[in-house]
Design a protein around this motif. Structure first.
Motif, PDB file in Angstrom:
ATOM      1  N   LEU A  32       1.245  -1.678   0.083  1.00 48.17           N
ATOM      2  CA  LEU A  32      -0.311   0.232   0.145  1.00 48.17           C
ATOM      3  C   LEU A  32       0.906   1.054  -0.085  1.00 48.17           C
ATOM      4  CD1 LEU A  32      -2.496  -1.211   2.542  1.00 48.17           C
ATOM      5  CD2 LEU A  32      -2.956  -1.045   0.426  1.00 48.17           C
ATOM      6  N   SER A  33       0.522   1.836  -0.692  1.00 46.08           N
ATOM      7  CA  SER A  33       1.184   3.509  -0.814  1.00 46.08           C
ATOM      8  C   SER A  33       0.480   4.942   0.220  1.00 46.08           C
ATOM      9  CB  SER A  33       1.203   4.297  -2.769  1.00 46.08           C
ATOM     10  OG  SER A  33       2.344   3.268  -3.370  1.00 46.08           O
ATOM     11  N   PHE A  34      -0.596   4.494   1.025  1.00 40.08           N
ATOM     12  CA  PHE A  34      -1.005   5.437   2.074  1.00 40.08           C
ATOM     13  C   PHE A  34      -0.665   4.951   3.166  1.00 40.08           C
ATOM     14  CE2 PHE A  34      -2.728   6.114  -2.241  1.00 40.08           C
ATOM     15  CZ  PHE A  34      -2.544   7.511  -2.233  1.00 40.08           C
ATOM     16  N   PRO A  35      -0.869   6.077   3.984  1.00 38.57           N
ATOM     17  CA  PRO A  35      -0.152   4.910   5.473  1.00 38.57           C
ATOM     18  C   PRO A  35      -1.843   5.187   6.134  1.00 38.57           C
ATOM     19  CG  PRO A  35      -0.396   7.728   4.857  1.00 38.57           C
ATOM     20  CD  PRO A  35      -0.914   7.617   4.301  1.00 38.57           C
ATOM     21  N   PHE A  36      -2.266   3.418   5.393  1.00 40.28           N
ATOM     22  CA  PHE A  36      -3.528   3.161   5.958  1.00 40.28           C
ATOM     23  C   PHE A  36      -3.454   2.387   7.434  1.00 40.28           C
ATOM     24  CE2 PHE A  36      -5.504   3.274   1.915  1.00 40.28           C
ATOM     25  CZ  PHE A  36      -6.160   4.195   1.611  1.00 40.28           C
ATOM     26  N   THR A  37      -4.564   2.091   8.471  1.00 39.82           N
ATOM     27  CA  THR A  37      -4.216   1.426   9.850  1.00 39.82           C
ATOM     28  C   THR A  37      -4.649   0.202   9.362  1.00 39.82           C
ATOM     29  OG1 THR A  37      -6.531   2.087  10.105  1.00 39.82           O
ATOM     30  CG2 THR A  37      -4.280   3.990  11.126  1.00 39.82           C
ATOM     31  N   VAL A  38      -4.259  -0.833   9.975  1.00 39.39           N
ATOM     32  CA  VAL A  38      -4.589  -2.070   9.638  1.00 39.39           C
ATOM     33  C   VAL A  38      -6.043  -2.426  10.062  1.00 39.39           C
ATOM     34  CG1 VAL A  38      -4.829  -4.347  11.355  1.00 39.39           C
ATOM     35  CG2 VAL A  38      -2.287  -3.064  11.156  1.00 39.39           C
ATOM     36  N   GLY A  39      -7.017  -1.384  10.457  1.00 36.98           N
ATOM     37  CA  GLY A  39      -8.138  -1.851  10.719  1.00 36.98           C
ATOM     38  C   GLY A  39      -8.638  -0.661   9.459  1.00 36.98           C
ATOM     39  N   ASP A  40      -8.236  -0.373   9.044  1.00 30.14           N
ATOM     40  CA  ASP A  40      -8.524   0.427   7.853  1.00 30.14           C
ATOM     41  C   ASP A  40      -8.381  -0.537   6.254  1.00 30.14           C
ATOM     42  OD1 ASP A  40      -9.014   3.353   8.508  1.00 30.14           O
ATOM     43  OD2 ASP A  40      -7.224   3.718   8.644  1.00 30.14           O
ATOM     44  N   VAL A  41      -7.260  -1.531   6.286  1.00 34.13           N
ATOM     45  CA  VAL A  41      -7.218  -1.794   5.648  1.00 34.13           C
ATOM     46  C   VAL A  41      -7.912  -3.719   5.433  1.00 34.13           C
ATOM     47  CG1 VAL A  41      -5.228  -3.944   4.774  1.00 34.13           C
ATOM     48  CG2 VAL A  41      -4.708  -1.377   5.215  1.00 34.13           C
TER      49      VAL A  41
ATOM     50  N   PRO B  66       0.283   1.426  11.805  1.00 31.47           N
ATOM     51  CA  PRO B  66       0.163   1.749  10.188  1.00 31.47           C
ATOM     52  C   PRO B  66       0.036   0.068   9.538  1.00 31.47           C
ATOM     53  CG  PRO B  66       1.298   3.399  11.473  1.00 31.47           C
ATOM     54  CD  PRO B  66       1.081   2.384  11.864  1.00 31.47           C
ATOM     55  N   PHE B  67       0.043   0.230   7.950  1.00 33.48           N
ATOM     56  CA  PHE B  67       0.205  -1.074   7.778  1.00 33.48           C
ATOM     57  C   PHE B  67       1.700  -1.640   6.624  1.00 33.48           C
ATOM     58  CE2 PHE B  67      -0.102  -3.984   4.341  1.00 33.48           C
ATOM     59  CZ  PHE B  67      -0.460  -4.700   4.119  1.00 33.48           C
ATOM     60  N   SER B  68       2.001   0.290   7.051  1.00 36.79           N
ATOM     61  CA  SER B  68       3.542   0.064   6.511  1.00 36.79           C
ATOM     62  C   SER B  68       4.550  -0.328   7.196  1.00 36.79           C
ATOM     63  CB  SER B  68       3.612   1.430   6.208  1.00 36.79           C
ATOM     64  OG  SER B  68       3.455   2.002   7.352  1.00 36.79           O
ATOM     65  N   ALA B  69       4.083  -0.249   8.659  1.00 35.09           N
ATOM     66  CA  ALA B  69       5.165  -0.616   9.439  1.00 35.09           C
ATOM     67  C   ALA B  69       5.031  -2.161  10.356  1.00 35.09           C
ATOM     68  CB  ALA B  69       4.655  -0.132  10.753  1.00 35.09           C
ATOM     69  N   LEU B  70       4.640  -2.755   9.443  1.00 36.49           N
ATOM     70  CA  LEU B  70       3.944  -3.816   9.806  1.00 36.49           C
ATOM     71  C   LEU B  70       5.314  -5.273   8.772  1.00 36.49           C
ATOM     72  CD1 LEU B  70       0.511  -5.010   9.697  1.00 36.49           C
ATOM     73  CD2 LEU B  70       1.814  -4.392  11.704  1.00 36.49           C
ATOM     74  N   SER B  71       5.789  -5.899  10.498  1.00 39.82           N
ATOM     75  CA  SER B  71       5.958  -7.124   8.939  1.00 39.82           C
ATOM     76  C   SER B  71       5.387  -7.527   8.292  1.00 39.82           C
ATOM     77  CB  SER B  71       7.085  -8.629  10.320  1.00 39.82           C
ATOM     78  OG  SER B  71       5.258  -9.318  10.653  1.00 39.82           O
ATOM     79  N   GLY B  72       6.830  -8.520   7.541  1.00 37.86           N
ATOM     80  CA  GLY B  72       5.604  -9.271   6.078  1.00 37.86           C
ATOM     81  C   GLY B  72       4.417  -9.835   6.987  1.00 37.86           C
ATOM     82  N   GLY B  73       5.685 -11.293   7.614  1.00 39.46           N
ATOM     83  CA  GLY B  73       4.811 -11.996   8.508  1.00 39.46           C
ATOM     84  C   GLY B  73       2.864 -11.170   9.061  1.00 39.46           C
ATOM     85  N   GLU B  74       2.806 -10.222   9.700  1.00 39.18           N
ATOM     86  CA  GLU B  74       2.248  -9.393  10.144  1.00 39.18           C
ATOM     87  C   GLU B  74       1.275  -8.819   8.441  1.00 39.18           C
ATOM     88  OE1 GLU B  74       3.712  -7.512  14.555  1.00 39.18           O
ATOM     89  OE2 GLU B  74       4.304  -6.633  12.297  1.00 39.18           O
ATOM     90  N   ARG B  75       1.857  -8.788   7.696  1.00 34.28           N
ATOM     91  CA  ARG B  75       0.490  -8.245   6.559  1.00 34.28           C
ATOM     92  C   ARG B  75       0.341  -9.301   5.686  1.00 34.28           C
ATOM     93  NH1 ARG B  75       5.053  -3.318   3.038  1.00 34.28           N
ATOM     94  NH2 ARG B  75       5.952  -2.399   4.884  1.00 34.28           N
TER      95      ARG B  75
END
Length: 284
Positions: free
Chosen positions: A115-124, A161-170
């Motif tokens: 994702l290119s925008f700073p969406f939160t996990v809940g948003d995603v 933020p989704f961008s701050a997650l690890s690969g497994g969390e994403r």
């Protein structure tokens, strides 16, 4: 889904009087590919493939790299049109459905999520509810999102933020988005690739739970042990063709897997459960 985003999605996807999909009956075919062939870059990636998945079952697509697993999943999702053959989704030719209609009937998890925008996990995760915006099913948004986040164990970091997650969390958040969509057909491309052992088991248990709830689940897997333990059926692809299709306990044989993977393979019964264990044969 409320606010400006919900209003926009509502205008795109439907109105509250939109006819919603009827869930398939147990055993009813949710999607099928018949005689499907597809060439990419001058190479036959799929060659006369016949595959079907029914409501209430987990179907694993397995095979070596380049066998055509992800391409077949994309064709079943109607994201990619085959050169020949036909694909049906929910009993109709895939091409008969518009994009919004398809989104109500099948959900797709790609191999990677960016994702290119700073969406939160809940948003995603809430994005999974977009196809239902403006319909009666919109009333289920909050419950669907909460249920999906609990199932994938991502609720504790819903505000990150989704961008701050690890690969497994994403990967788990992406799966939660697919679950929140509550489509009758789930198409998952390597959902365990970035996960540790515990979360691999979690994801496959979720697949089984979705099947028990009446959904059809197609999952691309590299781990033959996971496929043997959790799939009702496995399709082994080899060079773009179906090498075998059936229950893992019947079709996962040493001869077939050794030939397809071009490496000696051992197939053993688990001492406790009897489930097939698939191991590479190693010298010494």
């Amino acid at each position: 889904m409320t606010g400006v985003l919900g209003t926009w999605f509502g205008g795109l996807f439907g109105e509250r009087d939109t006819a919603l999909p009827v869930p398939p009956a147990p055993g009813e075919t949710a999607a099928a590919a018949r005689g499907v062939s597809l060439a990419l870059g001058g190479r036959a990636v799929l060659d006369g493939v016949d595959v079907a998945v029914a409501a209430g079952e987990v179907l694993a697509l397995v095979g070596p790299n380049g066998a055509g697993k992800s391409t077949l999943l994309s064709v079943l999702a109607a994201d990619q049109r085959p050169d020949s053959g036909g694909v049906t989704v929910a009993g109709h030719p895939a091409g008969d459905w518009s994009a919004p209609e398809l989104a109500l009937r099948r959900s797709v998890l790609p191999q990677s999520a960016t994702l290119s925008f700073p969406f939160t996990v809940g948003d995603v995760v809430r994005m999974g509810r977009a196809p239902w915006a403006g319909t009666r099913a919109e009333d289920e948004d909050d419950a669907a999102v909460a249920e999906a986040m609990a199932a994938t164990e991502v609720a504790p970091f819903a505000g990150r933020p989704f961008s701050a997650l690890s690969g497994g969390e994403r990967a788990r958040v992406a799966l939660a988005r697919v679950l929140a969509q509550r489509a009758p057909l789930l198409l998952l491309d390597e959902p365990t690739a970035a996960l540790d052992l515990r979360h691999q088991e979690l994801v496959l248990r979720v697949c089984r739970e979705q099947a028990r709830a009446g959904r059809a689940v197609v999952v691309v897997l590299h781990d033959l042990g996971l496929a043997a333990a959790y799939a009702d059926r496995a399709v082994v692809l080899h060079q773009g063709r179906v090498a075998t299709d059936g229950p893992p306990a019947e079709v996962f044989t040493e001869e077939l897997l050794s030939r397809v993977y071009q490496h000696p393979v051992e197939v053993l019964p688990h001492p406790g459960t009897g489930t097939r264990l698939v191991l590479p044969r190693r010298a010494g």
